[in-house]
Design a protein around this motif. Structure first.
Motif, short mmCIF file in Angstrom:
data_model
loop_
_atom_site.label_atom_id
_atom_site.label_comp_id
_atom_site.label_asym_id
_atom_site.label_seq_id
_atom_site.Cartn_x
_atom_site.Cartn_y
_atom_site.Cartn_z
N ASP A 41 2.82 -4.03 -9.12
CA ASP A 41 3.76 -4.71 -8.68
C ASP A 41 5.06 -3.50 -8.89
OD1 ASP A 41 2.89 -6.38 -7.77
OD2 ASP A 41 3.80 -7.97 -9.03
N GLY A 42 5.19 -3.18 -10.57
CA GLY A 42 5.83 -1.65 -10.44
C GLY A 42 6.15 -0.65 -9.47
N ALA A 43 4.49 -0.03 -8.85
CA ALA A 43 4.45 0.89 -8.74
C ALA A 43 5.58 1.02 -6.81
CB ALA A 43 3.31 1.26 -8.65
N LYS A 44 5.46 -0.80 -6.87
CA LYS A 44 5.60 -0.40 -5.13
C LYS A 44 7.01 -0.30 -5.63
CE LYS A 44 2.13 -2.99 -2.82
NZ LYS A 44 0.68 -3.67 -3.81
N LYS A 45 7.45 -1.03 -5.98
CA LYS A 45 8.99 -1.15 -6.12
C LYS A 45 9.88 0.45 -6.43
CE LYS A 45 9.51 -6.37 -8.14
NZ LYS A 45 9.92 -6.64 -9.45
N ALA A 46 9.28 1.14 -7.51
CA ALA A 46 9.40 1.97 -7.85
C ALA A 46 9.40 3.28 -6.33
CB ALA A 46 8.97 3.02 -9.15
N GLY A 47 8.70 2.61 -5.31
CA GLY A 47 8.41 3.42 -4.19
C GLY A 47 7.11 4.74 -4.22
N ILE A 48 5.72 4.68 -5.39
CA ILE A 48 5.21 5.29 -5.04
C ILE A 48 3.59 4.78 -4.03
CG2 ILE A 48 3.38 5.82 -6.70
CD1 ILE A 48 4.87 5.19 -9.30
N ALA A 49 3.64 5.25 -3.49
CA ALA A 49 2.74 5.27 -2.84
C ALA A 49 0.76 4.74 -3.62
CB ALA A 49 2.10 6.67 -1.25
N ASP A 50 0.65 3.44 -1.91
CA ASP A 50 -0.54 3.18 -3.34
C ASP A 50 -1.47 4.15 -2.91
OD1 ASP A 50 0.02 0.08 -2.84
OD2 ASP A 50 -0.38 -0.77 -0.49
N ALA A 51 -1.65 4.90 -2.31
CA ALA A 51 -2.91 5.94 -2.98
C ALA A 51 -2.60 7.06 -4.45
CB ALA A 51 -2.73 7.37 -1.38
N ARG A 52 -1.54 7.07 -4.92
CA ARG A 52 -1.59 7.35 -6.23
C ARG A 52 -1.28 6.23 -7.21
NH1 ARG A 52 4.10 8.63 -5.34
NH2 ARG A 52 4.34 8.99 -7.77
N VAL A 53 -1.79 5.47 -6.94
CA VAL A 53 -2.36 4.33 -8.22
C VAL A 53 -3.55 3.56 -7.77
CG1 VAL A 53 -1.29 2.11 -8.67
CG2 VAL A 53 0.20 3.01 -7.67
N HIS A 54 -4.37 3.27 -8.90
CA HIS A 54 -5.47 3.95 -9.42
C HIS A 54 -6.28 2.52 -10.18
CE1 HIS A 54 -5.90 7.71 -6.77
NE2 HIS A 54 -4.91 7.55 -7.38
N PHE A 55 -6.35 1.46 -9.80
CA PHE A 55 -6.89 0.15 -10.96
C PHE A 55 -8.15 0.21 -11.08
CE2 PHE A 55 -6.75 -2.21 -7.40
CZ PHE A 55 -7.85 -3.10 -7.61
N GLU A 56 -9.42 -0.49 -12.20
CA GLU A 56 -10.60 -0.92 -12.53
C GLU A 56 -10.42 -2.03 -12.99
OE1 GLU A 56 -14.23 1.03 -12.66
OE2 GLU A 56 -13.17 1.62 -14.73
N GLN A 57 -10.79 -3.25 -12.94
CA GLN A 57 -10.96 -4.42 -13.54
C GLN A 57 -12.20 -5.39 -13.65
OE1 GLN A 57 -8.49 -7.78 -12.90
NE2 GLN A 57 -9.20 -9.09 -13.89
N PHE A 58 -13.34 -5.07 -14.53
CA PHE A 58 -14.79 -5.50 -14.62
C PHE A 58 -14.73 -7.01 -14.05
CE2 PHE A 58 -16.31 -1.17 -15.72
CZ PHE A 58 -16.48 -0.68 -14.81
N ALA A 59 -13.98 -7.23 -15.15
CA ALA A 59 -14.41 -8.66 -14.95
C ALA A 59 -13.58 -9.35 -13.98
CB ALA A 59 -13.26 -9.42 -16.47
N ALA A 60 -14.75 -10.36 -13.21
CA ALA A 60 -13.88 -10.71 -12.29
C ALA A 60 -13.03 -11.75 -12.04
CB ALA A 60 -15.83 -10.76 -11.13
N ALA A 61 -12.55 -11.81 -11.06
CA ALA A 61 -11.45 -13.32 -11.02
C ALA A 61 -12.20 -14.55 -10.95
CB ALA A 61 -10.11 -13.54 -10.07
N PRO A 62 -11.93 -15.21 -11.83
CA PRO A 62 -13.01 -16.21 -11.00
C PRO A 62 -13.12 -16.82 -9.39
CG PRO A 62 -11.78 -16.60 -13.28
CD PRO A 62 -10.74 -15.79 -12.32
N ALA A 63 -14.11 -18.08 -8.76
CA ALA A 63 -13.80 -17.68 -7.70
C ALA A 63 -12.77 -18.58 -6.96
CB ALA A 63 -15.51 -18.05 -7.59
N SER A 64 -12.00 -18.64 -6.19
CA SER A 64 -10.97 -18.90 -5.88
C SER A 64 -10.75 -19.54 -4.32
CB SER A 64 -9.71 -18.53 -6.42
OG SER A 64 -9.55 -16.60 -5.72
#
Length: 323
Positions: free
Chosen positions: A210-233
């Protein structure tokens, strides 16, 4: 379609209690050969055989130096609501234990086009950055690591980060000491060729995104990793196995794989069950899917051609898959 991995046996050669909840495990091949090569940000799938022949499979980031293939190191956090894997690693695995692991895969590599690397870690999310820091040693590209954790005792590997070769590039943020990361301030001063990487709990990943979007940083420049899968929703839906025509009900809070396995409707291979390994990738024949995996690219998700059965769900009332 689905990713395939070579699995091989390793022996645990060292175990270190890094924090009250995190252990570091050193792994070496049983046959004495070098480990497969990897790049910073890579992960492996670790298989553990528990009681009653139950097999646990978890994905863990490689945190050791990619230039040293005599061993791998992984960091494992004991999860409060463990599905069994992290509890097994903490309670059953010791020096001399045998484990089965996969060859490495990298969904979180440093971008070669970046003019600056901004690494943001929360808690156990520090692990992939440790191997990336080794890659950045001697690089001409500037980098910085921002590491946030709850309290001093939960700052895994803080000492070696502060005292090591990267000390001047590392900043620590400790909630209990009222030292908090100012994302807006951090993003405001970034050049247009800087890339942002974040690994940690979902609230941190969401805040960075969210902060990157507000700062105008393109999605292609933001990389993330999260191994703990979100609960099935999401609500319940009807799943149709296209090859047999069999219909199953996938209830709220249940994954597609669980629904299939509960009635033994089909054989599905899945190493990680967290949307990162790609082994359960399956073609979509009818319907649309809400994608919760980290394996498919944004374009692949938008194309609605395939899905990961372990975490993703139907967007509507009915979904037909090629199984």
């Amino acid at each position: 379609m689905a990713n395939t991995y070579e699995m091989f046996s390793v022996r645990v050669t060292a175990v270190e209690q890094a924090t009250p909840q995190i252990k570091r495990f050193t792994l070496a091949r049983e046959d004495g050969q070098p480990m497969p090569a990897f790049t910073g940000g890579s992960h492996v799938i670790v298989q553990m055989k528990g009681a009653d022949a139950k097999v646990f499979s978890n994905a863990y980031s490689l945190m050791s130096d990619p230039r040293n293939l005599s061993h791998y190191q992984i960091g494992v956090r004991l999860e409060e609501q463990s599905k069994g894997g992290s509890a097994y690693m903490h309670q059953q695995v010791e020096v001399g234990s045998l484990l089965t692991i996969s060859t490495p895969n990298n969904l979180f590599a440093l971008d070669a086009k970046a003019g600056r690397h901004v690494l943001i870690a929360g808690g156990i999310g520090i692990t992939p950055f440790l191997s990336q820091l080794h890659e950045l040693e001697g690089s001409d590209v500037p980098y910085e690591l921002h590491y946030a954790f709850r309290s001093p005792e939960h700052g895994a590997f803080q000492g070696e980060l502060a005292d090591g070769a990267h000390g001047q590039n590392v900043r620590f943020y400790i909630d209990s000491l009222e030292r908090r990361l100012d994302l807006a301030g951090l993003f405001a001063g970034l050049d247009e060729d800087a890339h942002v990487y974040v690994c940690g709990p979902k609230p941190l990943i969401d805040a960075v995104s969210d902060g990157a979007k507000k700062a105008g940083i393109a999605d292609a420049r933001v990389h993330f990793e999260q191994f703990a899968a979100a609960p099935a929703s999401g609500g319940a839906f009807t799943l149709v196995l296209g090859r047999s025509g069999r219909e199953l009900r996938v209830e709220e809070g249940m994954t597609i794989i669980q629904a299939i396995e509960n009635v033994k409707a089909a054989q599905v291979d899945c190493l990680c069950r967290e949307g990162v390994c790609g082994t359960c990738e399956t073609a979509i024949l009818e319907g649309e899917v809400e994608h919760f995996d980290q394996y498919l690219s944004d374009d692949e998700k938008a194309s609605q051609q395939t899905m990961m059965l372990c975490v993703s769900r139907a967007r509507g009332e009915r979904l037909v898959i090629d199984l």
